[in-house]
Design an enzyme around this catalytic site. Structure first.
Site, PDB file in Angstrom:
ATOM      1  N   VAL A  11       0.862  -1.168   0.000  1.00 23.15           N
ATOM      2  CA  VAL A  11       0.000   0.000   0.000  1.00 23.15           C
ATOM      3  C   VAL A  11       0.906   1.228   0.000  1.00 23.15           C
ATOM      4  O   VAL A  11       2.105   1.129   0.255  1.00 23.15           O
ATOM      5  CB  VAL A  11      -0.956   0.025   1.211  1.00 23.15           C
ATOM      6  CG1 VAL A  11      -2.018  -1.049   1.068  1.00 23.15           C
ATOM      7  CG2 VAL A  11      -0.189  -0.138   2.518  1.00 23.15           C
ATOM      8  N   SER A  12       0.333   2.388  -0.287  1.00 17.03           N
ATOM      9  CA  SER A  12       1.162   3.563  -0.544  1.00 17.03           C
ATOM     10  C   SER A  12       1.602   4.316   0.700  1.00 17.03           C
ATOM     11  O   SER A  12       2.557   5.084   0.649  1.00 17.03           O
ATOM     12  CB  SER A  12       0.417   4.532  -1.471  1.00 17.03           C
ATOM     13  OG  SER A  12       0.165   3.922  -2.714  1.00 17.03           O
ATOM     14  N   SER A  13       0.909   4.132   1.822  1.00 14.63           N
ATOM     15  CA  SER A  13       1.250   4.916   3.015  1.00 14.63           C
ATOM     16  C   SER A  13       0.980   4.118   4.279  1.00 14.63           C
ATOM     17  O   SER A  13       0.289   3.092   4.259  1.00 14.63           O
ATOM     18  CB  SER A  13       0.447   6.220   3.047  1.00 14.63           C
ATOM     19  OG  SER A  13      -0.912   5.947   3.314  1.00 14.63           O
ATOM     20  N   GLN A  16      -2.606   3.179   5.528  1.00  8.58           N
ATOM     21  CA  GLN A  16      -3.364   2.130   4.843  1.00  8.58           C
ATOM     22  C   GLN A  16      -2.856   0.764   5.289  1.00  8.58           C
ATOM     23  O   GLN A  16      -1.793   0.654   5.908  1.00  8.58           O
ATOM     24  CB  GLN A  16      -3.199   2.262   3.323  1.00  8.58           C
ATOM     25  CG  GLN A  16      -3.691   3.582   2.757  1.00  8.58           C
ATOM     26  CD  GLN A  16      -3.299   3.734   1.306  1.00  8.58           C
ATOM     27  OE1 GLN A  16      -2.153   4.015   0.972  1.00  8.58           O
ATOM     28  NE2 GLN A  16      -4.262   3.524   0.421  1.00  8.58           N
ATOM     29  N   PHE A  45       4.569   1.752   1.399  1.00 16.10           N
ATOM     30  CA  PHE A  45       5.577   2.599   0.758  1.00 16.10           C
ATOM     31  C   PHE A  45       5.100   2.985  -0.633  1.00 16.10           C
ATOM     32  O   PHE A  45       4.385   2.227  -1.282  1.00 16.10           O
ATOM     33  CB  PHE A  45       6.898   1.821   0.648  1.00 16.10           C
ATOM     34  CG  PHE A  45       8.125   2.650   0.868  1.00 16.10           C
ATOM     35  CD1 PHE A  45       8.627   2.851   2.142  1.00 16.10           C
ATOM     36  CD2 PHE A  45       8.789   3.227  -0.205  1.00 16.10           C
ATOM     37  CE1 PHE A  45       9.771   3.606   2.350  1.00 16.10           C
ATOM     38  CE2 PHE A  45       9.924   3.990  -0.018  1.00 16.10           C
ATOM     39  CZ  PHE A  45      10.425   4.170   1.270  1.00 16.10           C
TER      40      PHE A  45
END
Length: 202
Positions: A11-13, A16, A45
């Site tokens: 996931v991006s952050s 999440q 990340f």
């Protein structure tokens, strides 16, 4: 050496989690590799770099000859840059490592699968660039109006990173409810509405 299937989630952050990806991945394992040894790797990340802790551990296991196949929920979980993905797609066959993208219905063992992987890598890069352009345009428009964005409490301004804005727009594009987007990104619903408005997101 008994090689493993590597299941990679991203996931991006840090606001999440990967819970939404795991049911589909577990179903694939149960259907196609019920008796195979499996190792899970996870990252919170950005996909704009291949330098991530979980991915680095996976690459170390590849270098050690421990991995037979990589399984991901969707191809863009591997990354969102065409350069990084195409380099990976060239490297994996040379090492004899398969790649499966569950949601894309893609298997690297076939020529069609390899072709489609490269097409999807270019699409992921395009989507990332378009989203970044929307973020910059929205922020520029807001600054010209003398506006600031954020603020989950009256009188308190919350400045969001470009990654947070990108994540809000991405989740909105996927049709996620505003409340769910707010929870995932750790912001208030008014902040989500404000970001969507500033970026002309319907």
């Amino acid at each position: 050496m008994n090689k493993q299937i590597a299941v990679y989630c991203r996931v991006s952050s840090k606001t999440q989690d990967t819970a939404s990806q795991k049911p589909d991945l577990e179903r694939w394992i149960n259907a196609f590799a019920p008796n195979a040894p499996v190792k899970w790797y996870e990252d919170q990340f950005s996909g704009r770099t291949m330098d991530r802790p979980g991915w680095s551990r996976l690459m170390q296991d590849i270098d050690a000859g421990r991995i037979d196949r990589i399984v991901v929920w969707r191809l863009d979980r591997l990354g969102r840059t065409a350069r990084g993905l195409t380099a990976l797609f060239d490297e994996l066959p040379r090492r004899g490592i398969g790649l499966v993208s569950v949601k894309d219905g893609l298997d690297f063992d076939t020529a069609a699968g390899r072709l489609m992987a490269n097409v999807l890598a270019s699409v992921a890069q395009y989507e990332t660039e378009i989203r970044a352009e929307r973020v910059r345009a929205g922020q520029q428009k807001a600054r010209k109006r003398g506006k600031t964005w954020g603020g989950s409490e009256p009188g308190r301004l919350l400045f969001l990173s470009s990654d947070q804005v990108e994540t809000i727009l991405h989740l909105h594009d996927q049709g996620k409810p505003k409340a769910a987007i707010a929870r995932a990104c750790g912001v208030s619903r008014p902040t989500v509405y404000r970001i969507l408005c500033q970026n002309d997101a319907p």
